[in-house]
Design a protein around this motif. Structure first.
Motif, PDB file in Angstrom:
ATOM      1  N   LEU A  56       0.849  -1.196   0.000  1.00 18.31           N
ATOM      2  CA  LEU A  56       0.000   0.000   0.000  1.00 18.31           C
ATOM      3  C   LEU A  56       0.882   1.242   0.000  1.00 18.31           C
ATOM      4  CD1 LEU A  56      -2.363  -1.328   2.809  1.00 18.31           C
ATOM      5  CD2 LEU A  56      -2.796  -1.382   0.341  1.00 18.31           C
ATOM      6  N   THR A  57       1.977   1.167   0.770  1.00 16.20           N
ATOM      7  CA  THR A  57       2.917   2.287   0.857  1.00 16.20           C
ATOM      8  C   THR A  57       4.304   1.793   0.481  1.00 16.20           C
ATOM      9  OG1 THR A  57       3.543   1.821   3.150  1.00 16.20           O
ATOM     10  CG2 THR A  57       1.593   3.216   2.804  1.00 16.20           C
ATOM     11  N   HIS A  58       5.223   2.748   0.258  1.00 15.43           N
ATOM     12  CA  HIS A  58       6.590   2.342  -0.093  1.00 15.43           C
ATOM     13  C   HIS A  58       7.477   2.229   1.129  1.00 15.43           C
ATOM     14  CE1 HIS A  58       9.831   1.586  -2.865  1.00 15.43           C
ATOM     15  NE2 HIS A  58      10.579   2.480  -2.237  1.00 15.43           N
ATOM     16  N   PHE A  59       7.395   3.225   2.033  1.00 20.71           N
ATOM     17  CA  PHE A  59       8.267   3.216   3.206  1.00 20.71           C
ATOM     18  C   PHE A  59       7.528   2.827   4.486  1.00 20.71           C
ATOM     19  CE2 PHE A  59      10.229   6.524   0.412  1.00 20.71           C
ATOM     20  CZ  PHE A  59      11.379   5.818   0.112  1.00 20.71           C
ATOM     21  N   GLY A  60       6.223   2.640   4.410  1.00 18.81           N
ATOM     22  CA  GLY A  60       5.460   2.272   5.598  1.00 18.81           C
ATOM     23  C   GLY A  60       5.281   3.400   6.595  1.00 18.81           C
ATOM     24  N   ASP A  61       5.549   4.646   6.200  1.00 17.48           N
ATOM     25  CA  ASP A  61       5.440   5.769   7.135  1.00 17.48           C
ATOM     26  C   ASP A  61       3.990   6.226   7.274  1.00 17.48           C
ATOM     27  OD1 ASP A  61       6.082   6.436   4.373  1.00 17.48           O
ATOM     28  OD2 ASP A  61       5.817   8.517   4.989  1.00 17.48           O
ATOM     29  N   ARG A  62       3.691   6.832   8.414  1.00 14.19           N
ATOM     30  CA  ARG A  62       2.304   7.190   8.702  1.00 14.19           C
ATOM     31  C   ARG A  62       1.762   8.226   7.711  1.00 14.19           C
ATOM     32  NH1 ARG A  62       0.972  11.587  11.336  1.00 14.19           N
ATOM     33  NH2 ARG A  62      -0.900  10.676  12.254  1.00 14.19           N
ATOM     34  N   GLU A  63       2.632   9.113   7.226  1.00 15.33           N
ATOM     35  CA  GLU A  63       2.167  10.117   6.260  1.00 15.33           C
ATOM     36  C   GLU A  63       1.688   9.448   4.972  1.00 15.33           C
ATOM     37  OE1 GLU A  63       4.957  10.301   7.915  1.00 15.33           O
ATOM     38  OE2 GLU A  63       4.855  12.142   9.109  1.00 15.33           O
ATOM     39  N   ALA A  64       2.329   8.359   4.594  1.00 13.31           N
ATOM     40  CA  ALA A  64       1.913   7.641   3.382  1.00 13.31           C
ATOM     41  C   ALA A  64       0.562   6.959   3.602  1.00 13.31           C
ATOM     42  CB  ALA A  64       2.970   6.618   2.980  1.00 13.31           C
ATOM     43  N   PHE A  65       0.384   6.361   4.788  1.00 17.06           N
ATOM     44  CA  PHE A  65      -0.916   5.743   5.081  1.00 17.06           C
ATOM     45  C   PHE A  65      -2.006   6.813   5.171  1.00 17.06           C
ATOM     46  CE2 PHE A  65       1.693   2.109   6.532  1.00 17.06           C
ATOM     47  CZ  PHE A  65       1.050   1.110   5.822  1.00 17.06           C
ATOM     48  N   GLN A  66      -1.621   7.975   5.682  1.00 15.19           N
ATOM     49  CA  GLN A  66      -2.581   9.086   5.738  1.00 15.19           C
ATOM     50  C   GLN A  66      -2.998   9.493   4.314  1.00 15.19           C
ATOM     51  OE1 GLN A  66      -0.951  12.684   7.476  1.00 15.19           O
ATOM     52  NE2 GLN A  66      -2.951  13.223   8.315  1.00 15.19           N
ATOM     53  N   ALA A  67      -2.026   9.540   3.408  1.00 16.07           N
ATOM     54  CA  ALA A  67      -2.326   9.870   2.012  1.00 16.07           C
ATOM     55  C   ALA A  67      -3.232   8.809   1.395  1.00 16.07           C
ATOM     56  CB  ALA A  67      -1.025  10.004   1.218  1.00 16.07           C
ATOM     57  N   LEU A  68      -2.968   7.560   1.740  1.00 11.36           N
ATOM     58  CA  LEU A  68      -3.796   6.466   1.217  1.00 11.36           C
ATOM     59  C   LEU A  68      -5.232   6.600   1.729  1.00 11.36           C
ATOM     60  CD1 LEU A  68      -3.980   3.739  -0.306  1.00 11.36           C
ATOM     61  CD2 LEU A  68      -3.415   2.624   1.859  1.00 11.36           C
ATOM     62  N   ARG A  69      -5.364   6.883   3.013  1.00 14.32           N
ATOM     63  CA  ARG A  69      -6.699   7.065   3.605  1.00 14.32           C
ATOM     64  C   ARG A  69      -7.459   8.166   2.860  1.00 14.32           C
ATOM     65  NH1 ARG A  69     -10.038   4.144   6.277  1.00 14.32           N
ATOM     66  NH2 ARG A  69     -11.161   4.733   4.428  1.00 14.32           N
ATOM     67  N   GLN A  70      -6.747   9.246   2.628  1.00 14.51           N
ATOM     68  CA  GLN A  70      -7.377  10.390   1.970  1.00 14.51           C
ATOM     69  C   GLN A  70      -7.819  10.020   0.549  1.00 14.51           C
ATOM     70  OE1 GLN A  70      -5.612  13.023  -0.290  1.00 14.51           O
ATOM     71  NE2 GLN A  70      -7.519  14.214  -0.328  1.00 14.51           N
ATOM     72  N   SER A  71      -6.982   9.293  -0.165  1.00  6.34           N
ATOM     73  CA  SER A  71      -7.342   8.872  -1.528  1.00  6.34           C
ATOM     74  C   SER A  71      -8.530   7.916  -1.505  1.00  6.34           C
ATOM     75  CB  SER A  71      -6.158   8.189  -2.211  1.00  6.34           C
ATOM     76  OG  SER A  71      -5.167   9.123  -2.527  1.00  6.34           O
ATOM     77  N   LEU A  72      -8.476   6.918  -0.621  1.00  9.51           N
ATOM     78  CA  LEU A  72      -9.517   5.884  -0.612  1.00  9.51           C
ATOM     79  C   LEU A  72     -10.865   6.428  -0.141  1.00  9.51           C
ATOM     80  CD1 LEU A  72      -7.589   2.739   0.643  1.00  9.51           C
ATOM     81  CD2 LEU A  72      -8.312   3.303  -1.686  1.00  9.51           C
TER      82      LEU A  72
END
Ligand SMILES: [Fe+2]
Length: 287
Positions: A56-72
């Motif tokens: 789902l993310t490249h580095f597993g950082d919370r900002e990336a998961f936050q971006a994913l949440r926002q997109s989904l």
């Protein structure tokens, strides 16, 4: 007469999100995912479920998961997430607390549908890019299969359960492949399809008689390279795709869609090309 599909799934994989606005290998993963979601909403908003098979993310950082949440949040189709080897940290749970986990904390669950039981596996282990599916997880999987009676089974996992002939990816394949194969032997006749990610390439075939498919990533791709000598992972900027899966009692049909393709679209009857009339004339003359 055409029958309506019993179930329509969307399969996408390896979104590799980084922080919103940042690039990965010269590409913007979030922009791609957002374009994909817009395309799904526009053309396949009637799908029963979308499954993202990990990384789902490249580095597993919370900002990336936050971006994913926002997109989904913009996706109108229900979504099921699977984790991949790039996702092994806590950010996932912070932004996706409702995704079910098993009693060990592994992100895996089962969902019963009109087409059968969908089982979502967690093949990740912190500290390695290779796949991990040990006895404990196999026990869980066998229990989920056993409790489903004789329902058809569809497996979704990040790492493939077989070697694909691409050494760069086979080297980070499922560590317990032999064990997985042995334990799944009794259930092979019930498994209708295996969907996976990880390889960032379109590949389909059969695994011990069970059809499988994967597809290009939402982000960067892995170039087709069968050489054992190639070090690292050869990447490419081939276009992304998502798949539309139509499941009926007697067939599973998978369409791969290059949703960013901007080549010319036209009707084959378009007289501008002149082929249609010429072909029609030849066919008429031949009759
Ligand atoms: Fe990946």
């Amino acid at each position: 007469m055409l029958k309506a599909p019993k179930m329509k799934l969307i399969h996408l994989t390896d979104t590799h999100l980084v922080r919103a606005g940042e690039l990965l290998y010269g590409l913007d993963p979030k922009a791609r995912l957002d374009a994909c979601i817009a395309d799904i909403n526009r053309n396949h908003g009637d799908a029963d479920l979308a499954v993202i098979t990990g990384d789902l993310t490249h580095f597993g950082d919370r900002e990336a998961f936050q971006a994913l949440r926002q997109s989904l949040d913009a996706l109108t189709v229900p979504v099921q997430l699977i984790v991949g080897n790039h996702d092994t940290n806590d950010g996932f749970r912070e932004f996706f607390p409702d995704v079910p986990v098993d009693e060990t904390g592994a992100v895996q669950s089962a969902r019963d549908t009109g087409a059968g039981r969908l089982i979502f596996l967690d093949t990740t282990k912190t500290g390695t890019h290779a796949g991990w599916y040990d006895e404990v997880r196999l026990d869980w999987l066998e229990a989920r299969i056993a409790e489903s009676g004789d329902a058809p089974i569809f497996l979704f996992m990040h790492h493939p359960p077989l070697l694909l002939g691409v050494p760069a990816m086979d080297r980070i394949g499922l560590m317990q492949r032999d064990l997985f194969n042995a334990r799944m032997t009794p259930y092979l006749p019930r498994i209708r399809h295996v969907f996976f990610g990880h390889v960032h390439r379109p590949v389909s075939g059969s695994w011990r008689g069970v059809p499988f498919s994967t597809l290009r990533a939402m982000s960067h791709q892995v170039w087709l390279d069968f050489s054992e000598e190639t070090e690292g992972v050869p990447g490419s900027h081939e276009p992304p795709a998502y798949a539309i899966v139509l499941i009926e009692p007697e067939q599973v049909v998978i369409h791969f869609h290059d949703f960013l393709d901007d080549s010319r679209k036209f009707n084959l009857r378009d007289v501008e090309y002149g082929f249609w009339d010429e072909q029609e004339r030849r066919l008429s003359a031949a009759e």
